[in-house]
Motif scaffolding. Structure first.
Motif, PDB file in Angstrom:
ATOM      1  N   PHE A   1      16.624  19.485  24.362  1.00 31.08           N
ATOM      2  CA  PHE A   1      18.161  19.509  23.839  1.00 31.08           C
ATOM      3  C   PHE A   1      19.265  20.114  24.423  1.00 31.08           C
ATOM      4  O   PHE A   1      20.244  19.757  24.385  1.00 31.08           O
ATOM      5  N   ARG A   2      18.754  21.030  24.766  1.00 35.38           N
ATOM      6  CA  ARG A   2      20.643  22.136  26.049  1.00 35.38           C
ATOM      7  C   ARG A   2      20.391  21.035  26.515  1.00 35.38           C
ATOM      8  O   ARG A   2      22.285  21.115  27.271  1.00 35.38           O
TER       9      ARG A   2
ATOM     10  N   THR B   1      20.847  17.974  26.901  1.00 32.27           N
ATOM     11  CA  THR B   1      21.946  16.525  25.801  1.00 32.27           C
ATOM     12  C   THR B   1      22.917  17.121  25.392  1.00 32.27           C
ATOM     13  O   THR B   1      24.337  16.185  25.841  1.00 32.27           O
ATOM     14  N   LEU B   2      22.793  18.803  25.669  1.00 35.14           N
ATOM     15  CA  LEU B   2      24.823  19.079  24.927  1.00 35.14           C
ATOM     16  C   LEU B   2      24.513  19.049  26.553  1.00 35.14           C
ATOM     17  O   LEU B   2      26.494  19.277  26.103  1.00 35.14           O
ATOM     18  N   LYS B   3      24.581  19.341  27.350  1.00 33.54           N
ATOM     19  CA  LYS B   3      25.396  19.926  28.986  1.00 33.54           C
ATOM     20  C   LYS B   3      25.891  18.619  28.769  1.00 33.54           C
ATOM     21  O   LYS B   3      26.880  18.315  29.416  1.00 33.54           O
TER      22      LYS B   3
ATOM     23  N   GLU C   1      26.621  15.643  27.119  1.00 33.99           N
ATOM     24  CA  GLU C   1      28.527  16.017  25.950  1.00 33.99           C
ATOM     25  C   GLU C   1      28.827  16.775  26.252  1.00 33.99           C
ATOM     26  O   GLU C   1      30.380  16.541  25.338  1.00 33.99           O
TER      27      GLU C   1
ATOM     28  N   SER D   1      29.331  20.035  25.367  1.00 32.80           N
ATOM     29  CA  SER D   1      29.016  20.636  24.633  1.00 32.80           C
ATOM     30  C   SER D   1      28.613  21.953  24.422  1.00 32.80           C
ATOM     31  O   SER D   1      27.218  22.319  24.832  1.00 32.80           O
TER      32      SER D   1
ATOM     33  N   GLY E   1      27.398  23.411  22.433  1.00 28.81           N
ATOM     34  CA  GLY E   1      27.053  24.424  20.818  1.00 28.81           C
ATOM     35  C   GLY E   1      27.286  24.804  19.601  1.00 28.81           C
ATOM     36  O   GLY E   1      28.157  25.293  20.080  1.00 28.81           O
ATOM     37  N   THR E   2      25.763  25.556  18.831  1.00 34.24           N
ATOM     38  CA  THR E   2      26.418  26.287  17.809  1.00 34.24           C
ATOM     39  C   THR E   2      25.552  27.564  18.354  1.00 34.24           C
ATOM     40  O   THR E   2      24.671  27.731  18.554  1.00 34.24           O
TER      41      THR E   2
ATOM     42  N   ASN F   1      21.778  27.085  17.189  1.00 32.77           N
ATOM     43  CA  ASN F   1      21.341  25.656  19.125  1.00 32.77           C
ATOM     44  C   ASN F   1      20.714  27.550  19.143  1.00 32.77           C
ATOM     45  O   ASN F   1      19.814  26.735  20.380  1.00 32.77           O
ATOM     46  N   GLU F   2      22.005  28.288  19.655  1.00 34.27           N
ATOM     47  CA  GLU F   2      21.521  29.708  20.704  1.00 34.27           C
ATOM     48  C   GLU F   2      20.463  29.875  20.280  1.00 34.27           C
ATOM     49  O   GLU F   2      19.417  30.702  20.536  1.00 34.27           O
TER      50      GLU F   2
END
Length: 306
Positions: free
Chosen positions: A261-262, A264-266, A268, A270, A272-273, A276-277
């Motif tokens: 998931f991390r 995917t954020l990278k 994009e 982003s 994250g929130t 997420n953290e």
């Protein structure tokens, strides 16, 4: 250079938040409290249990070696597994600063990450070898490969070389820029390239899981020789290994899903929130709890330790 390799933009959501409402502030404080409480529970309960179990297991194996001048193949592999997990526990002390992060240079953070990955991969593949040894106990070896697997020191040497290469690859994928700069350090550095997490998922979870499934499938599906004990007796005799396999699967699944998931954020772009953290921090602590629990299971369920 690929755009995805420029990680100068990335940071933790908790470090860059601009709160626009009291609700956001309350949610942020709540997530920080959860991380802090989990860290305290881990340090207070899991770490002492894991280290006591690990040291006790090492003492038992050393005494057995001194008494018999040799260790069984299974005991040698479990000794390797125990040492790898104890190193993981010592490296997990980096979570003491949570909900904040350890401050270190990028170079120091990469060195910590290297040793963490070395222990992580090493324990995974030591477990695969252990399952293979149990298969060979049930099904007598006939091929050159299975005979080679009965030479545990050779197998452990191969695993150490293989995990060293994997860990070195991961160290390169953390990135090669700004090593002198101070950063918030996590054992899986947030500023690592996306390939870091992909390699870790593939070689630290995907391939080991397939090999575990293959071992268990052969164990259950293949007809054992007439003189071999019944399957339930075999599982009961080596319950420590099978309990550890299940525990590792559950804990590592959660951890590796969050790793992907991390990524995917990278990709994009982003950060994250805070939620997420929070979940990533929980997944990391769950991974360390598994190392402690595995050592307790060896002490409690492995026959020579009982």
């Amino acid at each position: 250079r690929m755009a995805s390799h420029n990680m100068t933009w990335i940071s933790y959501p908790s470090k860059t938040l601009a709160f626009s409402s009291p609700e956001e502030i309350e949610a942020f404080i709540a997530s920080q409290n959860v991380i802090s409480r989990l860290m305290h529970c881990y340090i207070a309960f899991f770490v002492p249990a894991g280290l006591i179990a690990g040291v006790s297991t090492l003492v038992i194996f050393i005494k057995n070696y001194l008494r018999h001048k040799a260790l069984e193949n299974l005991d040698l592999l479990l000794l390797h597994f125990t040492i790898s997990n104890m190193i993981m526990i010592f490296l997990s002390f980096t979570v003491i600063t949570r909900p904040d992060y350890l401050k270190a240079t990028r170079l120091a953070c990469n060195v910590l990450s290297f040793f963490f990955n070395f222990s992580y991969f090493s324990s995974q593949y030591a477990l695969i070898l252990t399952l293979l040894i149990l298969l060979l106990k049930r099904f007598p070896p006939r091929t050159a490969l299975s005979k080679a697997a009965q030479r545990p020191l050779l197998c452990i040497g191969f695993v150490l070389l293989y995990t060293f290469c994997l860990s070195l690859t991961e160290a390169v994928l953390v990135g090669t820029d700004n090593y002198h700069l101070e950063t918030d350090c996590q054992l899986d550095p947030i500023f690592a390239w996306p390939e870091y997490e992909i390699v870790k998922f593939t070689f630290g979870f995907g391939i080991p899981l397939l090999l575990q499934i293959l071992c268990v499938t052969v164990l259950c599906a293949k007809e054992a020789p007439a003189e071999a004990p019944a399957l339930h007796q075999h599982i009961r005799s080596y319950s420590a290994v099978y309990i550890i396999s299940i525990t590792i699967f559950i804990c590592h699944l959660f951890y590796n899903v969050m790793i992907l998931f991390r990524t995917t954020l990278k990709l994009e772009k982003s950060i994250g929130t805070p939620k997420n953290e929070l979940v990533m921090n929980i997944a990391e602590i769950v991974l360390f709890c598994e190392s402690c629990a595995s050592l307790v299971f060896i002490l409690c369920f492995h026959k020579p330790c009982k």
